[in-house]
Scaffold this motif. Structure first.
Motif, mmCIF file in Angstrom:
data_model
loop_
_atom_site.group_PDB
_atom_site.id
_atom_site.type_symbol
_atom_site.label_atom_id
_atom_site.label_comp_id
_atom_site.label_asym_id
_atom_site.label_seq_id
_atom_site.Cartn_x
_atom_site.Cartn_y
_atom_site.Cartn_z
ATOM 1 N N GLU A 116 17.324 84.427 162.832
ATOM 2 C CA GLU A 116 18.258 84.233 161.726
ATOM 3 C C GLU A 116 17.510 83.704 160.503
ATOM 4 O O GLU A 116 16.515 83.008 160.624
ATOM 5 N N THR A 117 18.036 84.041 159.337
ATOM 6 C CA THR A 117 17.463 83.517 158.109
ATOM 7 C C THR A 117 17.718 82.018 158.036
ATOM 8 O O THR A 117 18.823 81.562 158.307
ATOM 9 N N LEU A 118 16.684 81.275 157.697
ATOM 10 C CA LEU A 118 16.828 79.825 157.582
ATOM 11 C C LEU A 118 17.468 79.500 156.241
ATOM 12 O O LEU A 118 16.935 79.833 155.184
ATOM 13 N N THR A 119 18.632 78.885 156.297
ATOM 14 C CA THR A 119 19.355 78.494 155.087
ATOM 15 C C THR A 119 19.559 76.983 155.096
ATOM 16 O O THR A 119 19.444 76.339 156.140
ATOM 17 N N ALA A 120 19.876 76.457 153.939
ATOM 18 C CA ALA A 120 20.166 75.023 153.845
ATOM 19 C C ALA A 120 21.334 74.658 154.749
ATOM 20 O O ALA A 120 21.312 73.623 155.422
ATOM 21 N N GLU A 121 22.336 75.526 154.827
ATOM 22 C CA GLU A 121 23.507 75.243 155.665
ATOM 23 C C GLU A 121 23.123 75.170 157.138
ATOM 24 O O GLU A 121 23.579 74.290 157.863
ATOM 25 N N ARG A 122 22.283 76.086 157.601
ATOM 26 C CA ARG A 122 21.829 76.046 159.002
ATOM 27 C C ARG A 122 21.044 74.769 159.277
ATOM 28 O O ARG A 122 21.175 74.160 160.339
ATOM 29 N N GLU A 151 23.536 71.907 159.559
ATOM 30 C CA GLU A 151 24.231 71.952 160.855
ATOM 31 C C GLU A 151 23.335 71.407 161.967
ATOM 32 O O GLU A 151 23.784 70.624 162.812
ATOM 33 N N SER A 180 9.042 74.520 157.143
ATOM 34 C CA SER A 180 10.155 75.395 156.735
ATOM 35 C C SER A 180 11.360 74.566 156.296
ATOM 36 O O SER A 180 12.068 74.924 155.356
ATOM 37 N N ARG A 206 10.781 73.095 152.866
ATOM 38 C CA ARG A 206 10.934 74.034 151.747
ATOM 39 C C ARG A 206 12.356 73.974 151.179
ATOM 40 O O ARG A 206 12.580 74.283 150.017
ATOM 41 N N HIS A 207 13.305 73.589 152.008
ATOM 42 C CA HIS A 207 14.692 73.461 151.554
ATOM 43 C C HIS A 207 15.037 72.036 151.113
ATOM 44 O O HIS A 207 15.828 71.846 150.193
ATOM 45 N N ARG A 238 27.540 66.358 152.621
ATOM 46 C CA ARG A 238 28.304 67.450 153.255
ATOM 47 C C ARG A 238 29.430 66.873 154.116
ATOM 48 O O ARG A 238 30.559 67.368 154.097
#
Length: 197
Positions: A6-12, A15, A44, A47-48, A62
Motif C-alpha cells: 500500500e502507498t504510505l500516507t500520513a493517514e496510514r 492509524e 519513510s 518523510r511525512h 487527529r
C-alpha cells in the motif's frame, strides 16, 4: 520487515501510531515501532513527519478533531439555538465519556500526550468555544438568548461544563449521579442564557 504494497500516507501512519500508542503507551512507543507496524523503514515515516514530536502532535490533533467534527454538524444543524446548544453540550459530554470508557488505555495515553502538547489542546478548545459562540450568537440574534457578548458567554459555558468534558474528571463520568448533575448544570446555564436581565 515485510515490504508494504500500500502507498504510505500520513493517514496510514497516524492509524499505525494510534495502535502503537495503545499497545506500548506514550513513554515506550517509538517511530521505529510505528515503521515496523507499517512494514517500512523509520526514514519513510520521517518523510511525512519530520520528528517524533511532530508525529505525536499530529496523532493527538487527529484524535481531538474527531470530537470537534462530530459537534460541527450540530452547530449548523436543525433546531432552534436552545435545542442546538443542549444537543451540542450533550454530544460533547457523550463523546468524551465514550472515549474514556470504550478504550481506557488509549484515553490514558492521549491524556498524557495532551498534557505535553499544550498548543494542540489550546487549538481544540478554541475550536470548541468557536462552535459554542456560533450557537449562542444565533440565539442572541434571534432573541432566544440574552448574550451581549456571545464569545464571552461561550467561554463561560465551556468553563462551567468542564466537569463533563475535561479529562481530569473522567473518573466521575461513571458515577450514578453524573447524569442528574449534568442535567442540572445544563438547565441552569440555559435558564441564565434565556433570562432577560
Amino acid at each position: 520487515m515485510a515490504p508494504t504494497t500500500e502507498t504510505l500516507t500520513a493517514e496510514r501512519i497516524l492509524e499505525a501510531t494510534e495502535e502503537v500508542l495503545r499497545r506500548h503507551g506514550p513513554a515506550k512507543a517509538t517511530v521505529v515501532d510505528v515503521a515496523r507496524a507499517l512494514g517500512v523503514s523509520h526514514g519513510s515515516v520521517y518523510r511525512h513527519f519530520r520528528t517524533k514530536a511532530a508525529l505525536r502532535e499530529a496523532v493527538t490533533k487527529r484524535w481531538l478533531d474527531r470530537t470537534a467534527e462530530k459537534l460541527a454538524g450540530i452547530v449548523t444543524g436543525e433546531g432552534d439555538p436552545e435545542t442546538r446548544l443542549r444537543a451540542w453540550l450533550t454530544a460533547l459530554f457523550e463523546a468524551k465519556r465514550h472515549k474514556a470508557g470504550d478504550d481506557p488505555e488509549l484515553f490514558a495515553t492521549y491524556t498524557v500526550l495532551t498534557d505535553e502538547l499544550g498548543g494542540v489542546v489550546h487549538e481544540h478548545v478554541a475550536d470548541l468555544t468557536g462552535q459554542l459562540t456560533e450557537i449562542i450568537a444565533a440565539g442572541a440574534g434571534s432573541g432566544a438568548f440574552s448574550a451581549p457578548d456571545p464569545a464571552a458567554a461561550a467561554r463561560a459555558v465551556f468553563q462551567a461544563t468542564g466537569r463533563f468534558h475535561d479529562p481530569g474528571y473522567a473518573r466521575e463520568w461513571t458515577t450514578s449521579a453524573i447524569e442528574d448533575d449534568f442535567a442540572a448544570v445544563l438547565n441552569l446555564l440555559l435558564h441564565g442564557l434565556t433570562t432577560t436581565p
